[in-house]
Design an enzyme around this catalytic site. Structure first.
Site, PDB file in Angstrom:
ATOM      1  N   ASP A  16       0.886  -1.165   0.000  1.00 29.67           N
ATOM      2  CA  ASP A  16       0.000   0.000   0.000  1.00 29.67           C
ATOM      3  C   ASP A  16       0.923   1.213   0.000  1.00 29.67           C
ATOM      4  O   ASP A  16       1.603   1.479   0.989  1.00 29.67           O
ATOM      5  CB  ASP A  16      -0.885  -0.041   1.256  1.00 29.67           C
ATOM      6  N   TYR A 232       0.886   0.312  14.874  1.00 30.22           N
ATOM      7  CA  TYR A 232      -0.108   0.130  13.824  1.00 30.22           C
ATOM      8  C   TYR A 232       0.221   0.963  12.590  1.00 30.22           C
ATOM      9  O   TYR A 232       0.414   2.166  12.681  1.00 30.22           O
ATOM     10  CB  TYR A 232      -1.507   0.513  14.325  1.00 30.22           C
ATOM     11  N   LYS A 235      -3.390  -2.601   7.976  1.00 30.73           N
ATOM     12  CA  LYS A 235      -3.381  -4.065   7.987  1.00 30.73           C
ATOM     13  C   LYS A 235      -2.471  -4.604   6.887  1.00 30.73           C
ATOM     14  O   LYS A 235      -2.024  -3.859   6.020  1.00 30.73           O
ATOM     15  CB  LYS A 235      -4.804  -4.593   7.825  1.00 30.73           C
TER      16      LYS A 235
END
Ligand code: F6R
Ligand code: MG
Ligand code: MG
Length: 364
Positions: A16, A232, A235
């Protein structure tokens, strides 16, 4: 291609590097740039062939070559493509530009640097059908359930019973991604042990599956971004390559598990359980509550190292019911709002942004 033994390596490397709009999809200019880069690599014979696509906000590079797995040349090509894509994403101010580029400098292999990788070196069969699964808004444990169904459950794969060349079953390589241990379990003999592990799909992940004679059948990406980054960063949005037919599950047996949109972790802020919705590439743009999680399936016939395809396998009305079901389950889960079991249990929230909020609470 190494003509003598027909050896070809399939590499699916993804990252990503920026979302359009938010985390919902990919910008066409990024795909065009990646296409240009890989076309150049094909021209200079670094690659046999390639296909560039996206699943939600993830850029997917599907490549064939003769460099073997973990090749510095191929990983650098992917890294440089993501790097150039990140520069463009920054120019377009795409959201989260360079999100999965966790390091500034390439060190020989993209593993551990952010991008997800699934690779297999194969000896091309007389006919070589493969499926590349690509998911968005979920984690690599999402493949445990469907891979188990494909390769170990006769209620899904009738070939395990009636095809003599499948009747011996398969070997599963499992990675304990938190403790850095591996297990190899053989099915059907060790099926209960296998399920004891892979039912915990946040910890134990099916890395690869082989026939008992050693033939590679499936491989998945197991990179956990949060474990790499220690925080984080979105995902993992995993990928998986599965070979089909002639002593391996038929293409229809490989796709069948996705008629049940099983619950996976991910979705909004990587912090929720939601149904994994099988959809066509062009509808893989998770918008509702940044989801629900998506999976696409691209089918290819590999022919002398060339990728004949893709066929967009979930672009088929026989998956409409699974999509409707996923939407129903999405409503059901969403109605829980911030409560478990829609929100992940606290142990799994460790690598989200929640601990920051809880820290402040302590100070008060
Ligand atoms: C899920 C995902 C998104 C973001 C969410 C918040 O994998 O990437 O759901 O977590 O859109 O993003 P930020 O915190 O960047 O505003
Ligand atoms: Mg994103
Ligand atoms: Mg994504």
């Amino acid at each position: 291609m190494k003509v003598k033994d027909k050896t070809v390596t399939l590499s699916v490397i993804k990252a990503d590097i920026g979302g359009y709009v938010g985390h919902s999809s990919s910008h066409p200019e990024i795909l065009a740039l990646a296409n240009e880069r890989l076309a150049q690599a094909k021209k200079t014979k670094k690659l046999f062939d390639f296909h560039v696509t996206s699943c939600g906000d993830d850029l997917e590079l599907i490549m064939t070559h003769d460099q073997g797995e973990d090749s510095k040349i191929i990983h650098k090509l992917a890294w440089d493509t993501f790097y150039a894509g990140t520069e463009l994403a920054k120019k377009l101010k795409l959201y989260g530009a360079g999100q999965d580029m966790l390091s500034d400098a390439f060190s020989g292999n993209v593993k551990g640097m952010g991008p997800g990788v699934a690779e297999m070196e194969i000896i091309e069969r007389k006919s070589e059908p493969i499926i590349v699964f690509m998911a968005d808004k979920t984690a690599p444990g999402a493949w445990n359930f469907p891979l188990y169904k494909m390769f170990a459950d006769p209620f899904n794969t009738i070939g395990l019973i009636i095809d003599p060349s499948m009747h011996d079953g398969f070997k599963f390589e499992i990675h304990d991604i938190k403790k850095d241990r591996n297990f190899t379990l053989s099915c059907p003999e060790e099926m209960y042990d296998l399920l004891a592990l892979i039912g915990s799909s946040e910890d134990y992940i099916i890395k690869s599956i082989h026939k008992k004679d050693g033939t590679i059948a499936a491989v998945s990406s197991t990179q956990k971004l949060a474990l790499i980054a220690g925080r984080y960063v979105g995902k993992d949005d995993p990928v998986c390559i599965v070979r089909g037919q002639s002593g391996l599950p038929a293409i229809g047996e490989i796709l069948e598990p996705f008629t049940f949109p099983h619950l996976v972790s991910g979705w909004m802020r990587g912090s929720h359980y939601g149904p994994l919705m099988p959809c066509s590439q062009k509808t893989a743009n998770p918008s509702r509550f940044d989801g629900p999680p998506r999976v696409i399936a691209y089918g290819f016939q590999v022919s002398n190292g060339m990728l004949v395809g893709p066929r967009d396998m979930f672009d088929d009305p026989s998956f409409d019911y699974a999509r409707d079901w996923a939407n129903n389950v999405a409503y059901f889960m969403r109605t829980h709002g911030p409560f478990e079991p829609h929100r992940l249990p606290s142990g799994e929230m460790e690598y989200t942004t929640l601990p920051e909020v809880l820290k402040r609470l302590k100070i008060k």
